[in-house]
Design an enzyme around this catalytic site. Structure first.
Site: not given
Length: 258
Positions: A102, A166, A198
Site C-alpha cells: 500500500d 485507496k 479500497k
C-alpha cells in the site's frame, strides 16, 4: 449480495477486510495478536495490513498455506520520502513475505501540479513489486479535496499499473468518504480496467460497509464486489462484523477493541 441482510453484508465485509494495525506505538506483540484474529469461526479476512518491520514475523505466524494475505505500507504516512528509500522499503517488504504493498503517493506534489513525481514514484514501486504482488496506491483524498484532483490522482494510478486505488492513510482529519469513493469508482468504471477500490479510515460498522457496497453496486454493478476488487482498510470493523454474525445485541458491541 443481499444488502437488506445484515448477516450477508457482514459476511461479505469480513471477506473483504484488510484488518489493520498501523498505530504509531504498534508492537510486534500487538501485531501478532491482530494476525491471530484474522481467522475466526466465520471465515477469514482478506489481509492484515501492518508496518513493514513486522512483515517477517506475521509471515512466520500465518505459515505458507494461510488464506490471509499480508499487506504493508510504504512512503507512509506522509507520502514525501525519496523514491530510492521507498523502493528499498518495498524490496525489503516483499522479501520478508508481503503479498500487497500500500503506497502513499506524493500527494503534495500532485497538489502543486507536479504529476511526474507521482508517476515516477508509482512506476518505481511497481517495478520493485511486480505481479503477483498487489500494488495499492493511497491517494489521501481528504487532503486532495478537489474532486477533479481526486479523479486525476486515480487516473494516474491506473495509468501506472496500480492494482487498487485507496482513499486514505487513516492518519489525516478526513479519510474515507462516500463522495471520494464515488469519484474513484467512476474512474474505475470509465477505465474499463480490472482495478480494485479500497476505502480506509473511519469505517467501523456493518452499516458503514453496507453504504460502500451499495455505492459499488450502483456504479459498477451487482457482483463487482469481491476480495479481488474491493477492500476495507479498518481496525475497528471486525468487532461489529462478528457481533452481527453472532447475533449479539448492539449494546454488547460497545467498547470492543479490534
Amino acid at each position: 449480495m443481499d444488502l437488506n441482510s445484515p448477516k450477508a453484508v457482514a459476511t461479505a465485509a469480513l471477506s473483504c477486510l484488510d484488518l489493520t494495525e498501523l498505530g504509531d506505538a504498534a508492537t510486534q506483540e500487538a501485531t501478532l495478536a491482530l494476525v491471530d484474529r484474522a481467522v475466526n469461526d466465520f471465515g477469514s479476512v482478506a489481509a492484515v495490513c501492518i508496518w513493514p518491520r513486522f512483515v517477517a514475523a506475521a509471515h512466520a505466524r500465518l505459515g505458507q498455506n494461510s488464506p490471509v494475505r499480508i499487506a504493508t505500507v510504504v512512503n507512509f504516512p506522509f507520502g514525501d520520502l525519496p523514491v530510492e528509500e521507498v523502493v528499498g522499503e518495498t524490496t525489503r517488504a516483499v522479501g520478508d513475505g508481503a503479498d500487497e504493498i500500500d503506497l502513499v503517493i506524493p500527494w503534495k506534489a500532485l497538489i502543486a501540479g507536479d504529476e511526474e513525481t507521482v508517476r515516477d514514484m508509482i512506476r518505481a514501486v511497481r517495478a520493485a513489486a511486480p505481479a503477483p504482488v498487489t500494488l495499492k496506491t493511497i491517494l489521501e483524498t481528504g487532503e486532495l479535496k478537489d474532486p477533479a484532483l481526486i479523479a486525476r490522482a486515480s487516473d494516474i494510478a491506473l495509468e501506472e499499473q496500480a492494482d487498487f486505488i485507496k482513499t486514505s492513510t487513516g492518519k489525516v482529519t478526513v479519510n474515507a468518504t462516500l463522495e471520494a469513493a464515488r469519484i474513484m469508482l467512476e474512474v474505475i468504471q470509465r477505465s474499463g480496467k480490472a482495478v480494485g477500490f479500497k476505502p480506509a479510515g473511519g469505517i467501523r460498522t456493518v452499516d458503514d460497509a453496507r453504504a460502500y457496497f451499495a455505492l459499488c453496486e450502483e456504479v459498477l454493478g451487482a457482483g463487482w464486489v469481491s476480495p479481488g476488487t474491493f477492500r476495507f482498510g479498518a481496525s475497528g470493523l471486525l468487532g461489529d462484523i462478528l457481533a452481527t454474525l453472532e447475533d449479539r445485541s448492539p449494546s454488547t458491541r460497545q467498547g470492543e477493541a479490534y
